[in-house]
Motif scaffolding. Structure first.
Motif, PDB file in Angstrom:
ATOM      1  N   GLN A  79       3.433   7.151 -11.446  1.00  0.00           N
ATOM      2  CA  GLN A  79       4.722   6.831 -10.828  1.00  0.00           C
ATOM      3  C   GLN A  79       4.700   7.144  -9.337  1.00  0.00           C
ATOM      4  N   LEU A  83       5.373   4.555  -6.189  1.00  0.00           N
ATOM      5  CA  LEU A  83       6.417   4.798  -5.194  1.00  0.00           C
ATOM      6  C   LEU A  83       5.867   4.791  -3.777  1.00  0.00           C
ATOM      7  N   ALA A 231      12.934   0.222  -8.007  1.00  0.00           N
ATOM      8  CA  ALA A 231      12.724   1.079  -9.176  1.00  0.00           C
ATOM      9  C   ALA A 231      13.339   0.474 -10.437  1.00  0.00           C
ATOM     10  N   LEU A 237       9.225   2.817 -13.944  1.00  0.00           N
ATOM     11  CA  LEU A 237      10.012   3.761 -13.159  1.00  0.00           C
ATOM     12  C   LEU A 237      11.417   3.890 -13.747  1.00  0.00           C
TER      13      LEU A 237
END
Length: 393
Positions: A79, A83, A231, A237
């Motif tokens: 994750q 990001l 997201a 996510l």
């Protein structure tokens, strides 16, 4: 009528020295009530200011969906890598995204003064962590080296906890650490934290490659909506994304309200005792001046003037008590560093803040005590029998 009220009031005030003991006791009892109230309000205000003043509008905090606090969150390395490529995130001069994956661990430290253990936050931080904190600067020493058991500590840590002197080794749990730097963030909540390399913290606390929060510098504050859309459209996510300012403002509300709700009932309970003291003082004032009041009535002064003069005396004593309590609280507590349990079950270091609003609240309470403490004695003074002038000493 106004001349009569003024004359009676001045007579009452000029004779206060004749009742010095009771008058001083009344002032001090009211000062204590105001001091206790302002102490709690200063604590709540300082806690709220520390957390509300933390963070920036252009820094986003990302936690696992529904976790609400860092301690409850858990994010994977996958994750984090996703990001890093998200839209709306700013980059540094080398083109690297300003993103920091962080781990929040609770450790025990010894509080100064009490020598008791208290929970405090050990933050595993990456190389971009300092760049994402506003007003971050090293006061002494240097940043920790990646892969080593080195700590940098917030400026407030030294004032509240023992053993964190620069260059000293300290044991936290089963691990030995060396303090290599002291930093400041302009009085924000981060100054109550200790930081270490995230890889070392993950290894020592058996967290694998996981982290609990991700911080990111946004290109603009409005870019947080772009980040949220990104997201939401990626099934990998499941995140709660908020600005750093909003995150800490929400964190501050609950504890500050609890402190305030404790302070007011305690102060009101104490005010009942102060009210009894003020009542006793004003009754004594009327009793010792019965002949004087009767004489004034006999020569034409009204009962209303006598009542107002007694009430003014009570209010003056109450106001003096309020001022003494407010001044004492300001001198003793304003700016004093303290710590209390925050939302992450760790101690949050903050400074007491005596505000203008809290001083007004304290003075209002003092005046209310003075009013009700003097009300019945004032009524009594208005009905002193005229024949009392003939009473023998």
């Amino acid at each position: 009528m106004f001349n009569q009220i003024g004359a009676v009031t001045m007579i009452n005030l000029r004779s206060l020295h004749q009742r010095a003991g009771l008058s001083i006791a009344t002032v001090l009892s009211i000062a204590l009530v105001v001091g206790v109230l302002l102490g709690f309000l200063a604590m709540a205000a300082g806690f709220r200011q520390t957390l509300s003043g933390t963070g920036s509008e252009d820094v986003a905090i990302m936690l696992r969906g529904g976790s609400q606090a860092e301690l409850n969150s858990n994010l994977s390395a996958e994750q984090f890598r996703i990001l890093e490529t998200a839209p709306g995130i700013a980059t540094d001069s080398d083109g690297q995204p300003l993103v920091s994956g962080e781990l929040y661990v609770v450790v025990n430290a010894i509080k100064r003064g009490s020598d008791t253990e208290a929970n405090m936050p050990l933050r595993g931080a990456g190389p971009q962590a300092a760049a994402l904190r506003g007003n971050f600067r090293l006061l002494e020493g240097r940043m920790f080296e990646p892969g080593t058991n080195e700590l940098v500590i917030g400026e407030a840590v030294q004032s509240q906890y023992a053993g964190f002197e620069l260059g000293e080794s300290i044991r936290l749990g089963n691990n030995e650490w060396v303090v290599v730097g002291i930093f400041s963030t302009g009085g924000s909540v981060f100054e109550g934290e200790i930081w270490a390399d995230i890889g070392v913290v993950q290894n020592l606390y058996q967290r694998g490659s996981s982290m609990q929060s991700v911080r990111a510098r946004l290109t603009t504050p409005d870019a947080i909506e772009e980040l949220r859309d990104f997201a939401e459209n990626d099934p990998r996510l499941e995140l709660d994304i908020t600005s750093e300012v909003d995150f800490y403002a929400d964190q501050s509300g609950g504890m500050a309200d609890i402190i305030t709700y404790i302070g007011w009932p305690l102060a009101i309970t104490m005010a009942i005792g102060a009210l009894a003291g003020a009542w006793n003082t004003m009754y004594s004032s009327v009793d010792t001046r019965m002949r004087e009041i009767a004489t004034l009535r006999a020569i034409g002064f009204s009962g209303f003037a006598a009542a107002v003069g007694t009430m003014v005396e009570s209010l003056v004593l109450a106001a003096l008590g309020g001022l003494v309590g407010a001044l004492a609280t300001y001198l003793l507590f304003n700016g004093v560093s303290a710590s209390t349990l925050g939302s992450g079950f760790t101690q949050v270091v903050f400074s007491f803040a005596v505000t203008g609003g809290s001083v007004i609240a304290g003075m209002v309470m003092a005046v209310v005590i003075g009013f009700f403490g003097g009300l019945v004695p004032a009524i009594r003074s208005a009905y002193v029998p005229l024949l009392t002038v003939h009473r023998s000493e």
